[in-house]
Every structure is written in C-alpha cells, then in structure tokens.
Design an enzyme around this catalytic site. Structure first.
Site, mmCIF file in Angstrom:
data_model
loop_
_atom_site.group_PDB
_atom_site.id
_atom_site.type_symbol
_atom_site.label_atom_id
_atom_site.label_comp_id
_atom_site.label_asym_id
_atom_site.label_seq_id
_atom_site.Cartn_x
_atom_site.Cartn_y
_atom_site.Cartn_z
ATOM 1 N N CYS A 112 -26.857 -8.027 -19.727
ATOM 2 C CA CYS A 112 -27.628 -6.731 -19.541
ATOM 3 C C CYS A 112 -28.201 -6.680 -18.209
ATOM 4 O O CYS A 112 -27.671 -6.678 -17.036
ATOM 5 C CB CYS A 112 -28.759 -6.617 -20.377
ATOM 6 S SG CYS A 112 -29.125 -4.706 -20.845
ATOM 7 N N HIS A 113 -29.560 -6.659 -17.990
ATOM 8 C CA HIS A 113 -30.321 -6.539 -16.892
ATOM 9 C C HIS A 113 -30.612 -8.149 -16.418
ATOM 10 O O HIS A 113 -31.118 -8.397 -15.261
ATOM 11 C CB HIS A 113 -31.715 -5.973 -16.713
ATOM 12 C CG HIS A 113 -31.510 -4.247 -17.093
ATOM 13 N ND1 HIS A 113 -31.228 -3.673 -18.266
ATOM 14 C CD2 HIS A 113 -31.663 -3.312 -16.071
ATOM 15 C CE1 HIS A 113 -30.852 -2.556 -17.878
ATOM 16 N NE2 HIS A 113 -31.564 -2.154 -16.714
#
Length: 179
Positions: A112-113
């Site tokens: 994800c991030h």
C-alpha cells in the site's frame, strides 16, 4: 506445498495509523507457516490500527526500533495505511532499519503506502515496485519503476498495492523467506 518458516524471525515495523488488515493478515500467515514475528515501532506500549479512516484495534509493541538490530531478523514487513508510513519515514531509526535490510539483501515486504519508507531510505532506484497508486509518483521520482500488479518481487523487495492483494502478498513473503 507451503514452505516451513520454522526458525525464521520477522520484524513488522509499524506505528499508529497502520492499516490493520495489512498488519494482521501477513503476520497471521507467517506465524501459521512457523515464523516468529515481532511488532517493532517508534513508540512504546501499543499502536492503533485503522480500517482505512476508522479506528480499529490496539496492538502491543514488542520492541522499539532504536533498540533492535536488523541482524536479529530474517525479513522485514512494512504494513501500509496512510499515517503509518508517513510517520515512520520521519524517524531516522525506522529509515535506517529498513535500509539495513535492503542493503543486506534480506527480504523487505511493503504494501500500500509503505513504500514511502523505502523511498525515504533511498533504496528504490533501479528497482521495480508496486504500491497504492498515489505513491507511484514518489517511487518514480526516487528512480524506481512502478507497475500495477498484485505483487511485485524485485529482490529483496516484495511489494503489493492494497488490502485486496494480501493473499498474494503473504504467499510471496512465505515463498521468498522459505528458500
């Protein structure tokens, strides 16, 4: 045929704002495969998980990142969320911890991030990664190549886009760590 990870030790580096399922699913999969896991953080006590923007559960921190040695672990998992990696990338010890794994060629799995921490650690240049789409520009600007795939493996980095990719992400971590 699943790999046995008995004797393998994996650090999960996270802080408040971690996307809960990106912490719990891979951790459960690795433990089920026989690995020992530890939650390493930049703060003592516990951290708060989130389900996107909604508060989730609290998780007990095992060790502070400033007190651990990457040599004590076989791999590093970086769960995402937006706030978690943004906070971690501002912590020198967290950045150095992640960089040490990559420089040593030990598996680093980021979803994800979480690749924001890898960008901050200056370890994406010349490597192919995936991430949440909003992180693409940061990866490219740091010299990496971004792809839109469930899971991307460019040794030693294992990356995935979001919680929908968790099964493929966890499977790849177990596969790489089992060899």
């Amino acid at each position: 045929m699943s790999a046995s990870l008995k004797g393998k030790k994996v650090a999960f580096l996270a802080t408040d704002g971690v996307e809960q399922v990106e912490l719990t699913d891979p951790r459960e999969a690795l433990e089920k495969a026989g690995a020992e896991t530890e939650l390493v953080s930049i703060k003592e006590g516990s951290i708060d998980g989130f389900h996107h923007l909604d508060k989730g559960d609290t998780f007990k921190v095992d060790k502070l990142v400033g007190d651990v040695d990457f040599n004590d672990y076989d791999a590093l998992v970086l769960p995402g969320g937006v706030a978690n990696p943004d906070e971690l990338r501002q912590d020198r010890a967290a950045v150095a911890f992640a960089r040490s794994f990559v420089e040593a060629g030990k598996p680093v799995a980021a979803i994800c991030h979480a690749p924001w921490l890898l960008v901050e650690a200056n370890v994406v240049r010349g490597r192919t990664l995936t991430s949440f789409p909003s992180v693409k520009t940061d990866i490219v600007n740091a010299g990496g190549h971004w792809v839109d795939e469930k899971v991307c493996y460019d040794a030693p980095l294992i990356t995935s886009r979001n919680p929908d990719d968790l099964e493929a992400f966890s499977s790849k971590i177990i596969e790489v760590l089992g060899h």
